[in-house]
Design a protein around this motif. Structure first.
Motif: not given
Length: 502
Positions: A141-145, A147-156
């Motif tokens: 239940k994360l949000t782009l607003e 948790n954007e950094e966390d999402l980007q770091v994982v994806a990267g």
């Protein structure tokens, strides 16, 4: 995440940055961006001036349970453990590769009948990362607003590992050569694969490499635990020996940089003692000493190209403006409707750059010396793609900077008359840039000077705010040093410089 084209764009930017450093070269890894959060429009200069490219963050001692406040985070917020979703996604990538999913290639053979290219592997890795991150976001239940950094770091990180599988796996197998069968299984290496590797280590042929791939694919298809163990090993090697040394040497901190998910015996066998990282840095220093002087000294002595790389790059961007203005669905250079995916645009951009450069590489007659070196061609192609995938943000940013500066203020003595904006600034006046894209497109199709000047400004912004800072952070230098020598107006140059983080 098709409903979030902006996030997909940022992930694709991560994909290109993920390929900046070579496996086990210990260069700075720029695979994931540390963003500056904002609830307003996030523009390219936010990325260019982020801590990853400019702000010193000191030596990293980040653990997965560390409280890590950033610019817009609550200082009491505990950092989410980013390792489990990354490992799960890498394991998923191993399964996808083993299944040979159509249109999702994750390896290339030299005799590949389908002529699979590296960028296709990158797109496949990006798709795996995107799907996995979306599943993780929904589950937690994360949000782009927030948790954007966390999402980007994982994806990267996922993309960085999946695009380096061949090198990482080769290194993993080398390290397993003298280990027990039980230990290598815990690292995700079946004995059959290791035996095959030992017979292909010297003078490997494509057939033998296919045999090696078949051995690991057969195991990965049916053994979920083996996939997970292998994903952990590959991810640990990436963090410990590629990302970690590169980022720390450049004073950059990202969430969850430590390898704290391996058992002690596996950590010791796979990554060695605590002195490994020190020996890596010693090797870097030794390499620098052997080549003479420090990195900055050496890059200054690098020979400049025999001719400027800028004219041909600007030609390509100018031509791309006209192609984009036609809004052709068969070769889209922008998102044309809600049904179009960003990877379609990226594909068109890459094919455009490829076709454009063919005119300069295949036009060589009479066995003349090549016009460009391989490195120069890669630089030109990278700049064309780099500008075009960021074109909307570059255009918005330049219009915003000019409109809010003395060049765009009627009461200022430096104000440039509106009827000269196209020929001097590469912008359409009267706020048309934001109100009517069609009008701008028609002007770019019909007015050559407008398209040329605009292309120059887009390239200059890219070099000053994105490529230049990124190369500096990695300790590298492009063939021409990312110098902007084609803009003569000092006022405009000053306006284009990276914005300082306050």
């Amino acid at each position: 995440m098709a409903s979030h084209p902006t996030f997909i764009l940022r992930c694709i930017l991560l994909y290109s940055l993920a390929l900046v450093c070579s496996c086990f070269s210990f260069d700075a890894s720029l695979h994931s961006l540390k963003k500056i959060a904002t609830r307003q429009r996030r523009t390219f200069f936010d990325v260019a001036s982020s801590p990853l490219w400019g702000t010193a963050a000191g030596e990293s001692t980040v653990a997965t349970d560390t409280i890590l406040p950033t610019e817009d985070q609550n200082p009491t917020k505990t950092q989410i453990d980013l390792h489990p979703p990354a490992i799960d996604a890498i394991a998923k990538g191993l399964l996808v590769r083993a299944q040979n999913v159509p249109n999702m290639p994750l390896r290339i053979f030299e005799d590949e009948a389908d002529n699979i290219e590296p960028w296709q592997v990158t797109l496949s890795a990006g798709n795996v990362a995107q799907q996995s991150v979306e599943e993780w976001r929904k589950k937690e239940k994360l949000t782009l607003e927030e948790n954007e950094e966390d999402l980007q770091v994982v994806a990267g990180r996922v993309v960085a590992v999946l695009t380096r599988l061949e090198e990482l796996e080769e290194e993993l197998l080398k390290r397993c050569n003298t280990m027990s069968e039980e230990l290598i299984l815990n690292m995700g290496v079946p004995s059959e694969e290791l035996k095959t590797f030992q017979t292909t280590a010297e003078g490997a042929t494509v057939k033998k490499m296919r045999d090696l791939a078949a051995a690991i694919d057969a195991a990965c298809l049916f053994d979920e635990q083996l996939r997970y163990n292998r994903a952990k090993s590959l991810f640990a090697m990436f963090l410990h020996e590629i990302e970690g040394p590169g980022l720390r040497r450049n004073g950059v901190t990202l969430p969850c940089m430590d390898v704290d998910f391996l058992q002690e015996d596996i950590f010791s066998a796979l990554l060695g003692s605590a002195n490994v990282e020190k020996s890596v840095e010693n090797n870097i220093e030794k390499s620098v000493d052997e080549k003479g002087g420090n990195i900055e000294t050496r890059v200054e002595e690098k020979a400049l190209p025999s001719q400027s790389l800028h004219p041909v790059t600007i030609d390509a961007i100018e031509e791309a403006f006209r192609l984009r203005a036609q809004n052709m669905t068969t070769s889209p250079l922008r998102l044309l409707d809600s049904n179009m995916e960003w990877f379609e645009v990226q594909y068109s951009i890459m094919k455009f750059a490829e076709r454009f450069l063919e005119k300069y590489t295949k036009g060589n007659k009479n066995n003349e010396e090549p016009i460009w070196t391989e490195e120069e061609l890669q630089t030109i192609g990278g700049r064309i793609v780099g500008v075009l995938v960021r074109l909307d943000d570059l255009e918005w940013e330049w219009n915003h900077r000019v409109s809010t500066s003395t060049l765009g203020q009627p009461e200022s003595s430096e104000m440039i008359p509106y009827n000269q904006w196209k020929s001097i600034l590469g912008l359409h006046p009267d706020n048309v840039e934001q109100r009517c894209i069609k009008t701008v497109d028609m002007a770019l199709l019909e007015e050559n000077d407008f398209a040329r000047v605009r292309a120059e400004r887009m390239l200059a912004l890219f070099l000053l705010n994105i490529e230049g800072p990124a190369m500096k952070a990695s300790g590298n230098l492009s063939p021409d040093g990312s110098e902007v020598d084609f803009i003569q107006d000092n006022t405009q140059l000053k306006l284009m410089m990276p914005k300082q983080v306050t």
